[in-house]
Design a protein around this motif. Structure first.
Motif, PDB file in Angstrom:
ATOM      1  N   LEU A  43       3.654  -9.647  22.893  1.00  0.00           N
ATOM      2  CA  LEU A  43       4.403 -10.303  21.734  1.00  0.00           C
ATOM      3  C   LEU A  43       3.780 -10.316  20.450  1.00  0.00           C
ATOM      4  N   TYR A  44       2.569 -10.678  20.361  1.00  0.00           N
ATOM      5  CA  TYR A  44       1.856 -10.372  18.921  1.00  0.00           C
ATOM      6  C   TYR A  44       2.005  -9.200  18.448  1.00  0.00           C
ATOM      7  N   THR A  45       1.838  -8.166  19.113  1.00  0.00           N
ATOM      8  CA  THR A  45       1.904  -6.715  18.708  1.00  0.00           C
ATOM      9  C   THR A  45       3.201  -6.409  18.209  1.00  0.00           C
ATOM     10  N   VAL A  46       4.192  -6.668  18.813  1.00  0.00           N
ATOM     11  CA  VAL A  46       5.770  -6.603  18.579  1.00  0.00           C
ATOM     12  C   VAL A  46       5.873  -7.394  17.154  1.00  0.00           C
ATOM     13  N   THR A  47       5.495  -8.476  17.156  1.00  0.00           N
ATOM     14  CA  THR A  47       5.829  -9.363  15.724  1.00  0.00           C
ATOM     15  C   THR A  47       4.794  -8.725  14.786  1.00  0.00           C
ATOM     16  N   MET A  48       3.797  -8.262  15.006  1.00  0.00           N
ATOM     17  CA  MET A  48       2.781  -7.784  13.793  1.00  0.00           C
ATOM     18  C   MET A  48       3.573  -6.482  13.249  1.00  0.00           C
ATOM     19  N   LEU A  49       4.145  -5.695  14.359  1.00  0.00           N
ATOM     20  CA  LEU A  49       4.803  -4.303  13.876  1.00  0.00           C
ATOM     21  C   LEU A  49       5.906  -4.739  13.245  1.00  0.00           C
ATOM     22  N   PHE A  50       6.724  -5.676  13.441  1.00  0.00           N
ATOM     23  CA  PHE A  50       8.009  -6.133  12.817  1.00  0.00           C
ATOM     24  C   PHE A  50       7.615  -6.699  11.191  1.00  0.00           C
ATOM     25  N   LEU A  51       6.576  -7.630  11.454  1.00  0.00           N
ATOM     26  CA  LEU A  51       6.268  -7.978   9.945  1.00  0.00           C
ATOM     27  C   LEU A  51       5.491  -6.910   8.727  1.00  0.00           C
ATOM     28  N   CYS A  52       4.807  -6.008   9.429  1.00  0.00           N
ATOM     29  CA  CYS A  52       4.360  -4.929   8.619  1.00  0.00           C
ATOM     30  C   CYS A  52       5.412  -3.891   8.149  1.00  0.00           C
ATOM     31  N   TYR A  53       6.463  -3.791   9.018  1.00  0.00           N
ATOM     32  CA  TYR A  53       7.527  -2.924   8.699  1.00  0.00           C
ATOM     33  C   TYR A  53       8.470  -3.631   7.550  1.00  0.00           C
ATOM     34  N   THR A  54       8.929  -4.857   7.497  1.00  0.00           N
ATOM     35  CA  THR A  54       9.658  -5.636   6.798  1.00  0.00           C
ATOM     36  C   THR A  54       9.019  -6.139   5.644  1.00  0.00           C
ATOM     37  N   LEU A  55       7.451  -6.393   5.630  1.00  0.00           N
ATOM     38  CA  LEU A  55       6.854  -6.808   4.467  1.00  0.00           C
ATOM     39  C   LEU A  55       6.210  -5.747   3.896  1.00  0.00           C
ATOM     40  N   VAL A  56       5.686  -4.841   4.343  1.00  0.00           N
ATOM     41  CA  VAL A  56       4.735  -3.866   3.832  1.00  0.00           C
ATOM     42  C   VAL A  56       5.493  -2.489   3.611  1.00  0.00           C
ATOM     43  N   ILE A  57       6.245  -1.940   4.516  1.00  0.00           N
ATOM     44  CA  ILE A  57       6.554  -0.571   4.477  1.00  0.00           C
ATOM     45  C   ILE A  57       7.969  -0.513   3.718  1.00  0.00           C
ATOM     46  N   ILE A  58       8.996  -1.205   4.090  1.00  0.00           N
ATOM     47  CA  ILE A  58      10.302  -1.182   3.370  1.00  0.00           C
ATOM     48  C   ILE A  58      10.064  -1.349   1.826  1.00  0.00           C
ATOM     49  N   PRO A  59       9.306  -2.500   1.322  1.00  0.00           N
ATOM     50  CA  PRO A  59       9.222  -2.634  -0.138  1.00  0.00           C
ATOM     51  C   PRO A  59       8.565  -1.731  -0.615  1.00  0.00           C
ATOM     52  N   ASN A  60       7.947  -0.848  -0.044  1.00  0.00           N
ATOM     53  CA  ASN A  60       6.963   0.239  -0.858  1.00  0.00           C
ATOM     54  C   ASN A  60       7.844   1.630  -0.517  1.00  0.00           C
ATOM     55  N   ASN A  61       8.955   1.700  -0.255  1.00  0.00           N
ATOM     56  CA  ASN A  61       9.859   2.657  -0.056  1.00  0.00           C
ATOM     57  C   ASN A  61       8.943   3.857   0.822  1.00  0.00           C
ATOM     58  N   PHE A  62       8.483   3.333   1.667  1.00  0.00           N
ATOM     59  CA  PHE A  62       7.898   4.287   2.846  1.00  0.00           C
ATOM     60  C   PHE A  62       6.666   5.173   2.459  1.00  0.00           C
ATOM     61  N   SER A  63       5.941   4.700   1.328  1.00  0.00           N
ATOM     62  CA  SER A  63       4.822   5.315   0.865  1.00  0.00           C
ATOM     63  C   SER A  63       3.740   4.980   1.498  1.00  0.00           C
ATOM     64  N   MET A  64       3.132   5.753   2.169  1.00  0.00           N
ATOM     65  CA  MET A  64       1.736   5.438   2.909  1.00  0.00           C
ATOM     66  C   MET A  64       0.738   4.895   2.091  1.00  0.00           C
ATOM     67  N   ILE A  65       0.643   5.536   0.926  1.00  0.00           N
ATOM     68  CA  ILE A  65      -0.836   5.195  -0.059  1.00  0.00           C
ATOM     69  C   ILE A  65      -0.345   3.558  -0.296  1.00  0.00           C
ATOM     70  N   ASN A  66       0.853   3.367  -0.774  1.00  0.00           N
ATOM     71  CA  ASN A  66       1.233   2.253  -1.327  1.00  0.00           C
ATOM     72  C   ASN A  66       1.300   1.172  -0.308  1.00  0.00           C
ATOM     73  N   SER A  67       1.784   1.254   0.757  1.00  0.00           N
ATOM     74  CA  SER A  67       1.792   0.469   1.889  1.00  0.00           C
ATOM     75  C   SER A  67       0.224   0.281   2.319  1.00  0.00           C
ATOM     76  N   LEU A  68      -0.526   1.223   2.216  1.00  0.00           N
ATOM     77  CA  LEU A  68      -1.963   0.794   2.804  1.00  0.00           C
ATOM     78  C   LEU A  68      -2.667  -0.185   1.809  1.00  0.00           C
ATOM     79  N   THR A  69      -2.409   0.021   0.572  1.00  0.00           N
ATOM     80  CA  THR A  69      -3.134  -0.613  -0.645  1.00  0.00           C
ATOM     81  C   THR A  69      -2.434  -1.970  -0.464  1.00  0.00           C
TER      82      THR A  69
END
Length: 148
Positions: A43-69
Motif C-alpha cells: 500500500l505504501y509503495t503504490v501510494t508513493m508511486l502515485f504521489l511521485c507521478y502526480t507531484l513530481v513527474i507530471i508537473p515537470n513534463n516527464f523530464s527526468m533531470i527536472n523530476s530528479l532535481t
C-alpha cells in the motif's frame, strides 16, 4: 489438550508436544506479522508511486533531470522515501524470523514423527490418533506425514 496428553502419553512425549505447539504458535505469529507488514508495504509503495507521478513527474513534463532535481530538493519526499526503506528493512527482518521459525517448527515436527514409534508405548499405539487429531484440529499441526 492437556487432559488427552495426560492419559495418552508419557512425560517426555508431552514435553515435546508442548514445545511443538509453542513453535507452531511462534511461527503463526511471525507469519501473520509478516503478512500485515507486506500489505502495509505494498500500500505504501503504490501510494508513493502515485504521489511521485502526480507531484513530481507530471508537473515537470516527464523530464527526468527536472523530476530528479525536484525529488531530491524536497525534504518530505526524501523523508517518505527513507521511511519506505526502513519499512522494507522491517519487512525483511520479519521474513527472516518467519523462515527461521518455520524451519524450527518443521524440524521438530519431523523429529516427533520419526520418534513416535519409539515414544508411544505398545498399549497406547492405537490411541495416538486421538492426540494427532486434536493437534490437527486445534493447532493445524499434521503429525501423520512429514511433508509440509
Amino acid at each position: 489438550m492437556m487432559a488427552v496428553l495426560e492419559e495418552q502419553v508419557d512425560e517426555a512425549m508431552k514435553t515435546m508436544i508442548c514445545h511443538l505447539i509453542d513453535k507452531k504458535l511462534k511461527y503463526d505469529h511471525y507469519k501473520s506479522t509478516h503478512f500485515f507488514l507486506l500489505s502495509i508495504f505494498i500500500l505504501y509503495t503504490v501510494t508513493m508511486l502515485f504521489l511521485c507521478y502526480t507531484l513530481v513527474i507530471i508537473p515537470n513534463n516527464f523530464s527526468m533531470i527536472n523530476s530528479l532535481t525536484q525529488l531530491l530538493g524536497s525534504r518530505y519526499l526524501i523523508f517518505l522515501f527513507l521511511a519506505g526503506v526502513f519499512l522494507f528493512g522491517v519487512l525483511k527482518y520479519y521474513f527472516d524470523k518467519k523462515e527461521k521459525a518455520e524451519a524450527e517448527f518443521h524440524d521438530l515436527r519431523c523429529e516427533l514423527i520419526e520418534k513416535s514409534q519409539e515414544m508411544w508405548r505398545k498399549e497406547q499405539w492405537g490411541n495416538r490418533h486421538k492426540v494427532f487429531d486434536q493437534l490437527k484440529q486445534k493447532y493445524d499441526i499434521n503429525m501423520y506425514y512429514e511433508s509440509k
